[in-house]
Motif scaffolding. Structure first.
Motif, PDB file in Angstrom:
ATOM      1  N   VAL A 149      -3.121   3.267   8.705  1.00  0.00           N
ATOM      2  CA  VAL A 149      -2.078   3.738   7.800  1.00  0.00           C
ATOM      3  C   VAL A 149      -0.711   3.343   8.363  1.00  0.00           C
ATOM      4  O   VAL A 149      -0.423   3.607   9.530  1.00  0.00           O
ATOM      5  N   PRO A 150       0.134   2.684   7.563  1.00  0.00           N
ATOM      6  CA  PRO A 150       1.447   2.265   8.062  1.00  0.00           C
ATOM      7  C   PRO A 150       2.271   3.442   8.579  1.00  0.00           C
ATOM      8  O   PRO A 150       2.174   4.561   8.045  1.00  0.00           O
ATOM      9  N   ARG A 151       3.067   3.166   9.601  1.00  0.00           N
ATOM     10  CA  ARG A 151       3.892   4.220  10.206  1.00  0.00           C
ATOM     11  C   ARG A 151       4.773   4.909   9.163  1.00  0.00           C
ATOM     12  O   ARG A 151       4.927   6.134   9.176  1.00  0.00           O
ATOM     13  N   GLN A 152       5.363   4.125   8.259  1.00  0.00           N
ATOM     14  CA  GLN A 152       6.255   4.727   7.266  1.00  0.00           C
ATOM     15  C   GLN A 152       5.498   5.702   6.369  1.00  0.00           C
ATOM     16  O   GLN A 152       6.047   6.729   5.949  1.00  0.00           O
ATOM     17  N   THR A 153       4.231   5.412   6.102  1.00  0.00           N
ATOM     18  CA  THR A 153       3.420   6.308   5.286  1.00  0.00           C
ATOM     19  C   THR A 153       3.101   7.582   6.043  1.00  0.00           C
ATOM     20  O   THR A 153       3.193   8.689   5.493  1.00  0.00           O
ATOM     21  N   VAL A 154       2.733   7.433   7.317  1.00  0.00           N
ATOM     22  CA  VAL A 154       2.453   8.615   8.141  1.00  0.00           C
ATOM     23  C   VAL A 154       3.685   9.503   8.225  1.00  0.00           C
ATOM     24  O   VAL A 154       3.602  10.735   8.096  1.00  0.00           O
ATOM     25  N   ARG A 164       0.834  -1.207   0.000  1.00  0.00           N
ATOM     26  CA  ARG A 164       0.000   0.000   0.000  1.00  0.00           C
ATOM     27  C   ARG A 164       0.864   1.251   0.000  1.00  0.00           C
ATOM     28  O   ARG A 164       0.540   2.238  -0.679  1.00  0.00           O
ATOM     29  N   HIS A 165       1.966   1.199   0.736  1.00  0.00           N
ATOM     30  CA  HIS A 165       2.878   2.346   0.766  1.00  0.00           C
ATOM     31  C   HIS A 165       3.462   2.594  -0.627  1.00  0.00           C
ATOM     32  O   HIS A 165       3.512   3.735  -1.093  1.00  0.00           O
ATOM     33  N   ARG A 166       3.867   1.526  -1.312  1.00  0.00           N
ATOM     34  CA  ARG A 166       4.412   1.669  -2.666  1.00  0.00           C
ATOM     35  C   ARG A 166       3.359   2.222  -3.625  1.00  0.00           C
ATOM     36  O   ARG A 166       3.668   3.064  -4.484  1.00  0.00           O
TER      37      ARG A 166
END
Length: 208
Positions: free
Chosen positions: A95-100, A74-76
């Motif tokens: 929402v994934p932490r890396q996305t946030v 999802r992030h990609r």
């Protein structure tokens, strides 16, 4: 100047996304939805998007070996679309932490209650309205907020209220709240894309 790019994340019918699409079509929102990402393969929101010529992809957890692999996908999918703004329109995932972290201050969510009441883990969809009724609250409404690592904890952009009427059930209350959602969610997107939102601590200021 090119229109700003919007990614919308969905899980269900997509009526809030439709409200944003309507605002774009009417020339009220200075942006374009470039990709829709769904956590559910059969979400009607995907059909809404494709009917409007918008790329729409489904990335449910069952497609992946682990939650981490799903989060990465999802992030990609978000990264590939190069968004200026990410809208969570009835999105039931976390929402994934890396996305946030990467898109901090550019992710906006709609919640069907007046945060900080009736929010957090497990508070989504009809669970929210059932909790409002069970508590005996006299007022409910909707909240648009920025997304942080916590669930429903980010700075509040807009809120509006509806009365809880005697004899309401969850369906009746949900329908009344949804009318508010359809008004304030597109407005928040418009204000963001017009660069009229300023965050100071927990407070969001709206510039004239």
């Amino acid at each position: 100047m090119p229109l700003k790019r919007i990614v919308v994340m969905v899980s269900g019918g997509g009526s809030n996304m439709q409200a944003v699409m309507d605002g774009i079509s009417a020339g009220e929102i200075p942006g374009q939805i470039v990709r829709v990402i769904s956590s559910a393969a059969k979400a009607y929101a995907l059909e809404r998007a494709r009917a409007n010529g918008i790329e729409a992809i489904a990335l449910p957890k069952r497609y992946f070996d682990s939650d981490a692999a799903c989060d990465q996908a999802r992030h990609r999918a978000i990264d590939e679309a190069k968004p200026d703004l990410i809208l969570l329109a009835g999105y039931l995932g976390i929402v994934p932490r890396q996305t946030v972290e990467k898109y901090r201050g550019r992710i906006i969510n709609i919640h069907p209650a007046l945060i900080p009441s009736f929010c957090g883990k497990g508070m989504y969809g009809h669970h929210v309205h059932e909790a409002v009724l069970a508590y005996g609250a006299k007022v409910s409404g909707a909240t648009v907020h920025f997304v942080e690592e916590g669930v429903d904890t980010g700075p509040i952009i807009l809120q509006d209220t509806v009365p809880v009427l005697q004899g309401d059930d969850a369906d009746a209350l949900a329908a009344r709240v949804l009318q508010v959602e359809h008004r304030i969610f597109p407005l928040a997107a418009k204000l963001f894309l017009e660069d009229k939102l300023r965050v100071q601590g927990r407070r969001v200021w709206i510039e004239e």
